[in-house]
Design a protein around this motif. Sequence first.
Motif, PDB file in Angstrom:
ATOM      1  N   ARG A 160      46.591 -11.934  15.081  1.00  0.00           N
ATOM      2  CA  ARG A 160      47.796 -11.383  14.675  1.00  0.00           C
ATOM      3  C   ARG A 160      48.365 -10.119  15.806  1.00  0.00           C
ATOM      4  NH1 ARG A 160      49.981  -7.050  12.165  1.00  0.00           N
ATOM      5  NH2 ARG A 160      48.252  -6.024  12.269  1.00  0.00           N
ATOM      6  N   SER A 161      47.476  -9.687  16.615  1.00  0.00           N
ATOM      7  CA  SER A 161      47.708  -8.494  17.285  1.00  0.00           C
ATOM      8  C   SER A 161      46.992  -8.402  18.612  1.00  0.00           C
ATOM      9  CB  SER A 161      47.761  -7.117  16.702  1.00  0.00           C
ATOM     10  OG  SER A 161      46.403  -6.834  16.252  1.00  0.00           O
ATOM     11  N   VAL A 162      47.545  -7.583  19.408  1.00  0.00           N
ATOM     12  CA  VAL A 162      46.700  -7.597  20.615  1.00  0.00           C
ATOM     13  C   VAL A 162      46.492  -5.946  20.919  1.00  0.00           C
ATOM     14  CG1 VAL A 162      48.785  -7.253  22.206  1.00  0.00           C
ATOM     15  CG2 VAL A 162      46.313  -7.628  23.413  1.00  0.00           C
ATOM     16  N   SER A 163      45.442  -5.440  21.144  1.00  0.00           N
ATOM     17  CA  SER A 163      45.126  -3.948  21.507  1.00  0.00           C
ATOM     18  C   SER A 163      45.001  -3.685  22.894  1.00  0.00           C
ATOM     19  CB  SER A 163      43.779  -3.535  20.593  1.00  0.00           C
ATOM     20  OG  SER A 163      44.021  -3.923  19.393  1.00  0.00           O
ATOM     21  N   LEU A 164      45.735  -2.509  23.534  1.00  0.00           N
ATOM     22  CA  LEU A 164      45.685  -2.156  24.770  1.00  0.00           C
ATOM     23  C   LEU A 164      45.245  -0.869  24.895  1.00  0.00           C
ATOM     24  CD1 LEU A 164      49.236  -3.538  26.202  1.00  0.00           C
ATOM     25  CD2 LEU A 164      46.870  -4.738  25.983  1.00  0.00           C
ATOM     26  N   ARG A 165      44.699  -0.621  26.155  1.00  0.00           N
ATOM     27  CA  ARG A 165      43.967   0.773  26.468  1.00  0.00           C
ATOM     28  C   ARG A 165      44.739   1.217  27.676  1.00  0.00           C
ATOM     29  NH1 ARG A 165      41.412   4.362  23.373  1.00  0.00           N
ATOM     30  NH2 ARG A 165      40.012   2.853  22.942  1.00  0.00           N
ATOM     31  N   ASP A 166      46.013   1.987  27.812  1.00  0.00           N
ATOM     32  CA  ASP A 166      46.729   2.359  29.099  1.00  0.00           C
ATOM     33  C   ASP A 166      45.729   3.156  30.071  1.00  0.00           C
ATOM     34  OD1 ASP A 166      46.710   4.951  27.939  1.00  0.00           O
ATOM     35  OD2 ASP A 166      48.904   4.559  27.541  1.00  0.00           O
ATOM     36  N   VAL A 167      46.276   3.581  31.132  1.00  0.00           N
ATOM     37  CA  VAL A 167      45.586   4.248  32.170  1.00  0.00           C
ATOM     38  C   VAL A 167      45.373   5.627  31.806  1.00  0.00           C
ATOM     39  CG1 VAL A 167      47.687   5.105  33.523  1.00  0.00           C
ATOM     40  CG2 VAL A 167      45.531   4.641  34.835  1.00  0.00           C
ATOM     41  N   GLN A 168      46.147   6.157  30.948  1.00  0.00           N
ATOM     42  CA  GLN A 168      45.899   7.596  30.548  1.00  0.00           C
ATOM     43  C   GLN A 168      44.790   7.508  29.211  1.00  0.00           C
ATOM     44  OE1 GLN A 168      49.155   6.547  30.842  1.00  0.00           O
ATOM     45  NE2 GLN A 168      49.416   7.808  32.598  1.00  0.00           N
ATOM     46  N   GLY A 169      44.425   6.286  28.847  1.00  0.00           N
ATOM     47  CA  GLY A 169      43.423   6.376  27.684  1.00  0.00           C
ATOM     48  C   GLY A 169      43.798   6.237  26.323  1.00  0.00           C
ATOM     49  N   CYS A 170      45.500   5.988  26.229  1.00  0.00           N
ATOM     50  CA  CYS A 170      46.010   5.801  25.040  1.00  0.00           C
ATOM     51  C   CYS A 170      45.630   4.529  24.487  1.00  0.00           C
ATOM     52  CB  CYS A 170      47.429   6.201  25.273  1.00  0.00           C
ATOM     53  SG  CYS A 170      48.382   6.127  23.510  1.00  0.00           S
ATOM     54  N   PHE A 171      45.170   4.228  23.120  1.00  0.00           N
ATOM     55  CA  PHE A 171      45.116   3.012  22.535  1.00  0.00           C
ATOM     56  C   PHE A 171      46.312   2.345  21.799  1.00  0.00           C
ATOM     57  CE2 PHE A 171      43.650   0.151  19.134  1.00  0.00           C
ATOM     58  CZ  PHE A 171      42.896  -0.766  19.779  1.00  0.00           C
ATOM     59  N   HIS A 172      46.723   1.389  22.122  1.00  0.00           N
ATOM     60  CA  HIS A 172      47.924   0.580  21.668  1.00  0.00           C
ATOM     61  C   HIS A 172      47.765  -0.614  20.943  1.00  0.00           C
ATOM     62  CE1 HIS A 172      50.479   3.377  24.237  1.00  0.00           C
ATOM     63  NE2 HIS A 172      49.466   3.077  25.249  1.00  0.00           N
ATOM     64  N   LEU A 173      48.166  -0.831  19.761  1.00  0.00           N
ATOM     65  CA  LEU A 173      48.011  -1.924  18.970  1.00  0.00           C
ATOM     66  C   LEU A 173      49.495  -2.483  18.701  1.00  0.00           C
ATOM     67  CD1 LEU A 173      46.236  -3.817  17.070  1.00  0.00           C
ATOM     68  CD2 LEU A 173      47.052  -2.340  15.239  1.00  0.00           C
ATOM     69  N   ILE A 174      49.660  -3.951  19.404  1.00  0.00           N
ATOM     70  CA  ILE A 174      51.150  -4.261  19.279  1.00  0.00           C
ATOM     71  C   ILE A 174      50.961  -5.739  18.759  1.00  0.00           C
ATOM     72  CG2 ILE A 174      52.662  -5.103  20.909  1.00  0.00           C
ATOM     73  CD1 ILE A 174      51.461  -3.399  23.074  1.00  0.00           C
TER      74      ILE A 174
END
Length: 790
Positions: free
Chosen positions: A639-653
């Motif tokens: 259902r979704s993909v979870s990302l961790r950006d270069v600043q360490g922020c976690f994104h659930l898209i």
Amino acid sequence: MRHHLFAALALVTLLFASLGLGSGATAQILPGTGGSAEPETSESAAGEPSGRLQTLLEILKDDTARAELISELEQGLAGTSAAAEIPADTVAEAVADTESDISLGRRIALVTQDVAETAVAELSTIWAAMGTSGAVFNGLGGNELSILGDALWDLGLVIVLTIATFLILRRAAIPVYRRMGHRAEAAGPVRTVLIFLGSVAMDAVVVMLAWAIGYAVTVLVVGEFGQIGIRQTMYLNAFLLVEMFKVAMRAMLSPSAAGLRVLPLSNRAARRLARNFNVIVSVIGYGQLLVVPIINQGVSFAAGNAVSALLALIVLLHLVVLVIRHRAAVADWIMAQLSLTDPAATAEEDARRETEAEVATETGFAPAFTGPDAVETQSRRRGGFLRPLAANWHWFMLAYLACMFAVVMTQPPNVTFAALIASGKIILALILASLLSGLLSGMVGRGVRLPQDLSLKLPLLEPRLNRVVPRVLMAVRFVIMLIVVLFALDVIGLIALRDWMESQLGYRVTSSLISLAGILLVAYGVWLAMTSWVDYRLNPDYGNIATARETTLLTLLRNAGTIAIFILALMFCLSEIGLDIGPLLASAGVLGLAIGFGAQKMVQDIITGIFIQFENAINVGDVITVGGTTGTVEKLTIRSVSLRDVQGCFHLIPFSSVDMVSNFTRDFSYFVCDMGVAYRENVDEVKAAMVDSFEELREDADQGAAITGDLEWFGLQSFGDSAVVLRARIKTIPGKQWATGRAYNGILKRVFDERGIEIPFPHQTIFFGEAKDGSTQPIRIEGTATPAKA
């Protein structure tokens, strides 16, 4: 399940049985069972019952007609002698009881009434019998001891020879038992069982040899050659039966070899228990099989019954003394068994307590949860609600002995013997259940240990088994306890277990339970096989290393397979217990359709996620740009993909918001270098410097491994405001382009500095403006006295 609860439950049921609470219900007096029953039966035999029964049925269905019938019956019985035997209200109640729609309250009242009346009748009978219990000893004439002494004098040679032979053989075999016990302590399960069976067989052979020698000497030496008296035969048979029963007891207790002991007892407790069992079995066995027949033959059957009751009374008093004397020690032993846990956990807890005690001694501050109270609390937590039963076990045992005392004093010898046989069956069932329970407890404590090679291949298999197998074994222990309780109730006559098992309801219940257990075991086996195969495919140390796409798909397969197996197992279980799953499936379909309309966004997420997975666009560990966010994929679901950006922020898209996926780590990557130099620099010199910098980068041990191709030179890319932009490109393995680019930029800066190649920065032309006459604003230069003129 705690196996010592078996004894308590069995003794309670024996107490209830002795009070008569399990007796059959008293038959109700129904209409037609009086003097008019025979004419009705004869008329029925003649083929004329249908009309009468139809008329009676119509009367009973009509409230007015039924009331008139009851009134007529009351009037007709008022002036007869039958009225004294069958009251009018009893007839009315019997007619009312024939109604098919009898209320639940009335049914309960009838059952409790029958139980109460039966219990009172049984108690009255027992009380009356106890009043005359001394009559059982009236058969004693006073000459029983002399007759018994004469008989034993005649049997003296056979008794002494048999017992001496047995003791000699037994003493010679004891060292062998001990050696076998030491071997069993270090042997595996199969070899331990073989050693145990060998020790039991050897003990039985010792008894049979002593019996055979006694038989041979009696036939060949005592009396006339080739003949044996009835008393010698009775003694030898009693010796064989009693000693073989002792063999069974020694197999359970093993007082001489701790390694062969199946019950968790100390050496002292095993020897003491074996000694008391020997005394009780000898008194009952030799008394019933030898002493009582001699008294029956020499005195009378009444004297034999009195001697039998006296022997039983002696055994009961001996048991009462033992129970009272050892009640505390046995209670502590039972509580220790109730507190049985994993040996590793117990050792860890003991080590923790020793450490806390040392800290308390050194610092003077006691830990918050140590000491006897803490130990008692932990033990109580493990024992649970069974601890009060274990602590008060002696009351159950004394109640059972009181019941047996009442049976001995009030019932004939055959009833007493039947009660002893029933008690023996229950004790044997308890012993077998204790053995099985002990084996299961040991298996729970040891846990599941897989071979090292298999554990390396499937590292999660052993933890999964240890989470489920102990619970299954505990369920099996509970089933064993339930079977023993039901068997005890069946033996003492409170329930008819075999009849219930053969009934339609019993067959359905037992078959359904077995089927449910099979379904759950098969479902768990399928799930375990699937997850183990996924773990093996994902294990990088064995087989082919799984790609990122395989890792993602196998993880999704494991999750989807788990859900599918759970739903299928649930459906099969519901179908097995008799529920029609057809409407349930239809309702689930309608509910799923409704949820689909109400959660279109979630459905879109799932559908988009399925296509993304089939197209292999995203895998865990990839660096992607999705929904305007760039980061590393940490988790990927349907259902979704979870990302961790270069600043360490976690994104659930969620996938419903994804219209484009940019993957920076698929197959290979490029670092594109747009290098700006001054307009005055020679392009060929700059190209040579960039190529030389690339060769230096390739020779680097850390960065060279990530480069997969030569430097691709594109040439002059554009003319900037203050620089000429030259473009080149470096091919790398996926995800290494950023580190390679940073290292290349560092080398370029150093090489350009060494070769004097200018890396320009932005230039600006400042215009101060001028008036129509050509004058402009004066400029003040620091350090000069007069301003400059334009």
